[in-house]
Write a protein that holds these residues in place. Structure first.
Motif, PDB file in Angstrom:
ATOM      1  N   GLY A 215       0.788  -1.220   0.000  1.00 20.98           N
ATOM      2  CA  GLY A 215       0.000   0.000   0.000  1.00 20.98           C
ATOM      3  C   GLY A 215       0.823   1.275   0.000  1.00 20.98           C
ATOM      4  N   ALA A 216       2.153   1.152  -0.025  1.00 26.33           N
ATOM      5  CA  ALA A 216       2.981   2.362  -0.025  1.00 26.33           C
ATOM      6  C   ALA A 216       3.241   2.790  -1.462  1.00 26.33           C
ATOM      7  CB  ALA A 216       4.305   2.089   0.677  1.00 26.33           C
ATOM      8  N   THR A 217       3.384   4.087  -1.659  1.00 25.78           N
ATOM      9  CA  THR A 217       3.665   4.557  -3.016  1.00 25.78           C
ATOM     10  C   THR A 217       5.166   4.591  -3.278  1.00 25.78           C
ATOM     11  OG1 THR A 217       3.294   6.717  -2.042  1.00 25.78           O
ATOM     12  CG2 THR A 217       1.589   5.871  -3.505  1.00 25.78           C
ATOM     13  N   ARG A 218       5.906   4.972  -2.219  1.00 18.93           N
ATOM     14  CA  ARG A 218       7.351   5.062  -2.418  1.00 18.93           C
ATOM     15  C   ARG A 218       8.042   3.863  -1.791  1.00 18.93           C
ATOM     16  NH1 ARG A 218       8.968   9.034   0.767  1.00 18.93           N
ATOM     17  NH2 ARG A 218      11.073   8.852  -0.015  1.00 18.93           N
ATOM     18  N   PRO A 219       9.120   3.386  -2.413  1.00 19.73           N
ATOM     19  CA  PRO A 219       9.851   2.256  -1.813  1.00 19.73           C
ATOM     20  C   PRO A 219      10.605   2.704  -0.574  1.00 19.73           C
ATOM     21  CG  PRO A 219      10.596   2.710  -4.075  1.00 19.73           C
ATOM     22  CD  PRO A 219       9.706   3.827  -3.684  1.00 19.73           C
ATOM     23  N   SER A 220      10.796   1.771   0.365  1.00 24.49           N
ATOM     24  CA  SER A 220      11.537   2.080   1.571  1.00 24.49           C
ATOM     25  C   SER A 220      13.016   1.765   1.418  1.00 24.49           C
ATOM     26  CB  SER A 220      10.975   1.284   2.746  1.00 24.49           C
ATOM     27  OG  SER A 220       9.619   1.556   2.913  1.00 24.49           O
ATOM     28  N   LEU A 221      13.356   0.893   0.460  1.00 28.70           N
ATOM     29  CA  LEU A 221      14.757   0.541   0.213  1.00 28.70           C
ATOM     30  C   LEU A 221      15.002   0.542  -1.279  1.00 28.70           C
ATOM     31  CD1 LEU A 221      15.587  -2.565   2.448  1.00 28.70           C
ATOM     32  CD2 LEU A 221      16.316  -0.221   2.804  1.00 28.70           C
ATOM     33  N   LEU A 222      16.167   1.004  -1.663  1.00 26.87           N
ATOM     34  CA  LEU A 222      16.487   1.016  -3.089  1.00 26.87           C
ATOM     35  C   LEU A 222      17.953   0.675  -3.300  1.00 26.87           C
ATOM     36  CD1 LEU A 222      14.667   4.099  -4.667  1.00 26.87           C
ATOM     37  CD2 LEU A 222      14.344   1.685  -5.179  1.00 26.87           C
ATOM     38  N   GLU A 223      18.193  -0.171  -4.288  1.00 29.58           N
ATOM     39  CA  GLU A 223      19.560  -0.435  -4.757  1.00 29.58           C
ATOM     40  C   GLU A 223      20.509  -0.789  -3.631  1.00 29.58           C
ATOM     41  OE1 GLU A 223      20.768   2.885  -7.075  1.00 29.58           O
ATOM     42  OE2 GLU A 223      18.899   2.833  -8.223  1.00 29.58           O
ATOM     43  N   ILE A 224      20.082  -1.765  -2.841  1.00 24.57           N
ATOM     44  CA  ILE A 224      20.946  -2.205  -1.756  1.00 24.57           C
ATOM     45  C   ILE A 224      21.824  -3.351  -2.252  1.00 24.57           C
ATOM     46  CG2 ILE A 224      21.009  -3.174   0.557  1.00 24.57           C
ATOM     47  CD1 ILE A 224      19.830  -0.429   0.584  1.00 24.57           C
ATOM     48  N   ASP A 225      23.132  -3.141  -2.199  1.00 22.27           N
ATOM     49  CA  ASP A 225      24.083  -4.215  -2.493  1.00 22.27           C
ATOM     50  C   ASP A 225      24.858  -4.482  -1.228  1.00 22.27           C
ATOM     51  OD1 ASP A 225      24.416  -2.560  -5.527  1.00 22.27           O
ATOM     52  OD2 ASP A 225      23.720  -4.639  -5.354  1.00 22.27           O
ATOM     53  N   LEU A 226      24.751  -5.684  -0.707  1.00 21.05           N
ATOM     54  CA  LEU A 226      25.326  -5.961   0.601  1.00 21.05           C
ATOM     55  C   LEU A 226      25.695  -7.418   0.693  1.00 21.05           C
ATOM     56  CD1 LEU A 226      25.792  -4.898   3.484  1.00 21.05           C
ATOM     57  CD2 LEU A 226      23.392  -5.297   3.934  1.00 21.05           C
ATOM     58  N   ASP A 227      26.852  -7.692   1.263  1.00 24.98           N
ATOM     59  CA  ASP A 227      27.229  -9.071   1.527  1.00 24.98           C
ATOM     60  C   ASP A 227      27.414  -9.249   3.018  1.00 24.98           C
ATOM     61  OD1 ASP A 227      29.383  -9.638  -1.374  1.00 24.98           O
ATOM     62  OD2 ASP A 227      27.241  -9.961  -1.041  1.00 24.98           O
ATOM     63  N   LEU A 228      26.718 -10.233   3.579  1.00 20.60           N
ATOM     64  CA  LEU A 228      26.923 -10.569   4.985  1.00 20.60           C
ATOM     65  C   LEU A 228      27.739 -11.857   5.009  1.00 20.60           C
ATOM     66  CD1 LEU A 228      23.229 -10.051   6.194  1.00 20.60           C
ATOM     67  CD2 LEU A 228      25.070  -8.380   6.158  1.00 20.60           C
ATOM     68  N   ALA A 229      29.029 -11.729   5.335  1.00 22.31           N
ATOM     69  CA  ALA A 229      29.907 -12.897   5.256  1.00 22.31           C
ATOM     70  C   ALA A 229      30.181 -13.469   6.635  1.00 22.31           C
ATOM     71  CB  ALA A 229      31.216 -12.498   4.575  1.00 22.31           C
ATOM     72  N   ASP A 230      30.796 -14.650   6.640  1.00 24.28           N
ATOM     73  CA  ASP A 230      31.132 -15.311   7.897  1.00 24.28           C
ATOM     74  C   ASP A 230      32.044 -14.487   8.768  1.00 24.28           C
ATOM     75  OD1 ASP A 230      31.283 -18.861   7.127  1.00 24.28           O
ATOM     76  OD2 ASP A 230      29.751 -17.578   8.024  1.00 24.28           O
ATOM     77  N   GLY A 231      31.763 -14.514  10.059  1.00 26.28           N
ATOM     78  CA  GLY A 231      32.709 -13.941  11.012  1.00 26.28           C
ATOM     79  C   GLY A 231      32.834 -12.437  10.953  1.00 26.28           C
ATOM     80  N   VAL A 232      31.932 -11.776  10.220  1.00 23.25           N
ATOM     81  CA  VAL A 232      32.044 -10.326  10.106  1.00 23.25           C
ATOM     82  C   VAL A 232      30.880  -9.683  10.836  1.00 23.25           C
ATOM     83  CG1 VAL A 232      32.009  -8.403   8.485  1.00 23.25           C
ATOM     84  CG2 VAL A 232      33.194 -10.517   7.895  1.00 23.25           C
ATOM     85  N   VAL A 233      31.162  -8.623  11.591  1.00 27.28           N
ATOM     86  CA  VAL A 233      30.092  -7.880  12.236  1.00 27.28           C
ATOM     87  C   VAL A 233      29.926  -6.572  11.490  1.00 27.28           C
ATOM     88  CG1 VAL A 233      29.297  -6.771  14.338  1.00 27.28           C
ATOM     89  CG2 VAL A 233      30.553  -8.927  14.456  1.00 27.28           C
TER      90      VAL A 233
END
Lengths: 276, 270, 364
Positions: free
Chosen positions: B14-32
């Protein structure tokens, strides 16, 4: 996680099983009966009290099915206090209503203004009173000797959906939580000068500004709680692992069926007029 | 295991605008990874999307690709995903299952749902309690705990699912200072033990303590990204709406007051 | 699949027949030695409700026998509904106990949660909410909220949940704001006609003989008071209904009113025989005084409980449905939409955004 194994594997040498505070057995032989057995007894007793009618029947029933187990369970004192407390508002109403407002009665005992107390009314009132006490007693006995979670776990072991079990358990925990929330809101409102004592009208008006926030506040939490449950695997279909379940025996199973059969026989007997 | 978000966008129902756009992310092992940004920047949304709750539980629409070790997870149901990625929220009490009388049973709730063998359930529960140092609370009623310990119980409940990655959305936001300290220390311990965590926080001090990489979100997009020490000292933080860590503010103030920066660095390191 | 429905229908018919035969044999009038003191006709609603539950159980048993599970029923219960149900149960119990014990007014207010769940999630979810409420209320909830009689009325709560679910499914609770005066007037007239029609029927059937509310010859002051009170309530109802309808300009007010009154009547018909036979007409709330008053006028136990129920229940369910309507209005669109029947509670044209291009919804 790279450290996942380090974090969530048990340290070597440690061997702790299910802790003993999970599913602690009850303090008496009656407590240790399977919860379904106790529930069956309570329900059969309550229904039988209604079906039997009269005075003698329910009194004998209460003695056998409520007093005796209460003594075995060492909860007699609490039982009497709690059952009376439960039955009191109804008992008083029932007694007065039937005593004074029994239509078609002949034998007048007492006349107070326009209303009269009659002997027939007294008879009926006593019957209803005994019946209500029997039901209260049976139900209170169950309540005092059984943890609701134990019954839910037992039913789940027998095949009831874990979701139904969740609803039952969560409901039991939500009632006091909601009352506490209402108390907090009441305190906050009172600090703002709201009047909560007094006449009926004032009290009704006082309840309304609390009910709204309590209900809407609880509903607002639904989304968060849904997410949290789904993050813990709640949507997985099928049965889940149980940490423990209450023990059951063939003897108890037999006893449950016997109780149900006896009740059925009683109902059939009464309804067809065999047993007056 | 690596979770990869490629070109991910998300729009609530029901939203007109997106809340997230063009997210490129890697969540790798052992990384905070620390996630910073002002409120409404999309931190919570990113947490929900990374863990799979959006769009599965929350509705809405997604675009882009999310993969787990290269495998597309679009068709994975939530209960399967929850065993790979755990997500914790701000409010400790609404995370409780409401069906557990003791902390032990509360933490065991997740593995029980998974249908894992009983011995395994028990082993995982004790391990999770141990790794957060709360095995002493095992018999307590979780509803009666205060915020900090309650939040630890919630996190333990997630660890018992044995996820490979943990997503924490502002875990200390609703806690008092003592609770915040407790949870921050627990997260730091997890991090030191090699946990893989994505933690969103307004409290950048916490991120400075535990995160190796920090991402700053603004209006649904990634505005800054890099090593924690670098991003948290970036002068653009304030205009992006993010509070700088106290140490950075102190240093800036000292330098502005005339203290020599090199001597300051030497003193702080010592 | 068909087998299950046929089995359920057969069970339904059998139970009704058994019920009519059993109960129809006994005469009216209070007979302490007798068990069922009811005319078969007056208990038909209770028999019908019991038959409904038995039929459902048979359906479920048949499904279990065929498939080893309850998929078609359980699928109606998504996580969100499961999370809402305990909240609904708690609302039912707390409000119901407060009204019965503390306020002593002749209404119940113990179905708000049931009707809310029914509207949002469907008839089966609503029915289960009602059942769990009443069962826990007697067996498990500690004093001071515990209610001894509640479990006996479980079947009433079940039927209320089913009706609410059907009303929600039919779109009755969907907001219809900003309607023209003509539409409002039309809706208002129809709703009033239905309510008045039901009231007249109920009056002649249950209160007709020997009841002279406004008769000046009747020396009993109680009845003159009650008579005027009922008249006042009715006038207040009509004025309030029309006022609400035209002030909010929401046609749904008419639907909610009819739903409330109809549910109330059905609930009264089912609960009266239970109240009379099991508890002698007295269950500890404010309604007992009404029963007493009617018995004073000369009605026997059965008739008195019907007369009390037909006054208390429609008022109670009307208020309850309105409260649910207000709660739904206060809930965010997004919150409602995710419930199984949530779409039917939204205004027309409020549906979520369409999927286009690369945007896709959940597939799992």
């Amino acid at each position: 996680m790279a450290g996942r194994d380090r974090l969530t594997d048990p340290p070597p040498g440690a061997d702790r099983g299910v802790p003993d505070f999970v599913g602690r057995p009850g303090p008496s032989a009656y407590h240790r009966l399977n919860p379904l057995t106790k529930a069956t007894l309570a329900t059969v007793t309550a229904i039988a009290a209604v079906v039997l009618g009269g005075l003698i029947g329910p009194i004998v029933l209460v003695t056998a099915a409520v007093i005796v187990p209460a003594v075995v369970g060492r909860v007699l004192g609490r039982l009497i206090r709690t059952a009376l407390l439960l039955a009191l508002p109804i008992a008083v109403s029932a007694f007065l209503v039937n005593l004074f407002f029994f239509p078609g009665a002949e034998t007048v005992l007492l006349r107070v203004g326009p209303i009269t107390a009659t002997a027939e009314g007294l008879g009926f009132a006593l019957e209803i009173l005994v019946r209500i006490l029997a039901i209260s007693g049976a139900v209170t006995l169950f309540y005092l000797t059984t943890r609701p979670a134990d019954l839910v776990v037992d039913l789940e072991r027998r095949g009831v959906s874990p979701r139904v079990g969740f609803v039952a358990n969560a409901s039991v925990q939500t009632v006091p939580a909601m009352v506490e929330r209402a108390a907090q809101i009441t305190a906050a409102q009172r600090a703002r000068g709201m009047d909560t004592e007094g006449s009926i009208w004032r009290r009704i008006r006082g309840v309304v500004p609390i009910v709204g926030p309590v209900i809407l506040g609880s509903i607002a939490e639904v989304e968060e709680r849904t997410m949290a449950l789904e993050a813990r695997g709640f949507t997985r279909p099928g049965r889940r692992t149980l940490l423990w379940s209450p023990p059951d025996s063939g003897l108890e199973s037999l006893a449950r069926w016997a109780l149900l059969a006896a009740l059925l026989a009683l109902i059939v007997g009464r309804v067809t007029g065999i047993w007056a | 295991m690596t979770i990869s978000l490629e070109g991910v966008g998300y729009r609530y129902a029901g939203a007109t605008r997106p809340s997230l756009l063009e997210i490129d992310l890697d969540l790798a092992d052992g990384v905070v990874i620390g996630l910073a940004g002002p409120s409404e920047a999309g931190k919570t949304t990113l947490c929900l999307v990374a863990s799979g709750l959006a769009p599965r539980t929350v509705g809405g629409q997604i675009r882009g690709r999310i993969t787990l070790d290269g495998e597309d997870i679009d068709a994975w149901p939530m209960h399967r995903l929850s065993q790979r990625i755990g997500i914790g929220f701000q409010n400790p009490s609404t995370q409780l299952s409401q069906v557990a009388a003791t902390v032990f049973e509360e933490v065991a709730f997740g593995p029980m749902n998974l249908g894992v063998a009983r011995d395994e359930v028990v082993a995982r529960t004790w391990a999770a309690l141990d790794s957060l140092g709360i095995d002493g609370l095992a018999e307590r009623d979780p509803q009666r705990l205060s915020g900090g310990p309650q939040q630890l119980v919630a996190i333990a409940g997630l660890l018992a699912m044995r996820p490979e990655h943990l997503v924490l959305d502002e875990p200390t936001a609703q806690l008092d200072p003592a609770g915040t300290r407790l949870v921050a220390e627990a997260i730091a311990r997890l991090a030191a033990d090699g946990a893989s965590i994505l933690v969103a926080e307004q409290k950048t001090d916490l991120l400075a303590e535990v995160a190796s990489t920090v991402i700053v979100l603004a209006e649904g997009r990634i505005a800054l990204r890099g090593p924690a020490s670098q991003v948290l000292a970036d002068p653009r933080l304030v205009e992006l709406g993010v509070a700088e860590p106290a140490a950075i503010r102190l240093r800036r103030a000292a330098v502005a007051a005339g203290v020599d920066d090199d001597r300051l660095k030497g003193a702080l390191r010592g | 699949m068909l087998v299950r429905w046929i089995a359920a229908l057969v069970a339904f018919v059998i139970v009704i027949l058994i019920g009519m035969v059993t109960i129809g044999d006994f005469g009216t009038g209070v007979d302490a030695g007798n068990f069922f003191d009811t005319e078969g006709a007056n208990s038909f609603a209770l028999i019908g409700a019991i038959a409904l539950v038995v039929a459902f159980v048979v359906y479920a048993a048949a499904e279990y026998a065929q498939t080893g599970g309850f998929a078609s029923i359980a699928s109606q219960f998504d996580t969100r509904t499961i999370v809402l149900m305990p909240i609904a149960v708690a609302i039912n119990i707390i409000l119901g106990a407060t009204v019965a014990n503390a306020l002593k007014i002749p209404i119940y207010l113990d179905s708000i949660g049931t009707i809310l769940v029914g509207a949002l999630a469907g008839p089966v979810a609503g029915a289960l909410t009602g059942f769990v409420t009443n069962t826990l209320w007697t067996y498990v909830i500690p004093p001071p909220f515990q209610s001894g009689p509640a479990a006996a009325f479980g079947i009433v709560a079940v039927v209320i949940g089913v009706i609410a679910g059907l009303a929600g499914r039919a779109g009755w609770l969907r907001p219809r704001p900003n309607r023209s005066s003509g539409e409002l007037a039309g809706g208002g007239i129809i709703a009033l006609a239905i309510v008045v029609g039901l009231a007249v029927y109920a009056y002649t059937r249950f209160y007709g003989t020997g009841f002279e509310f406004f008769n000046p010859d009747n020396s009993d002051p109680v009845f003159i008071v009650i008579g005027w009170l009922i008249g006042l309530i009715f006038v207040a109802f009509v004025v309030g209904f029309l006022g609400l309808l035209f002030v909010r300009r929401d046609l749904t007010v008419a639907y909610v009113t009819v739903a409330g009154v109809v549910t109330g009547i059905i609930a009264a018909l089912i609960s009266a025989p239970i109240s009379a036979n099991v508890f002698g007409g007295v269950t500890g709330g404010g309604t007992d005084f009404l029963v007493a008053a009617f018995r004073q006028a000369g009605s026997d136990l059965q008739a008195a409980t019907f007369q009390q129920g037909l006054l208390s229940d429609p008022v109670d369910k009307l208020v309850t449905f309105f409260v649910v309507y207000l709660i739904l209005a206060a809930m965010a669109r997004r919150t409602k939409a995710r419930f199984p029947q949530g779409e039917r509670l939204l205004e027309d044209g409020e549906a979520g955004s369409a999927e286009e291009g690369e945007w896709r919804g959940a597939t799992a």
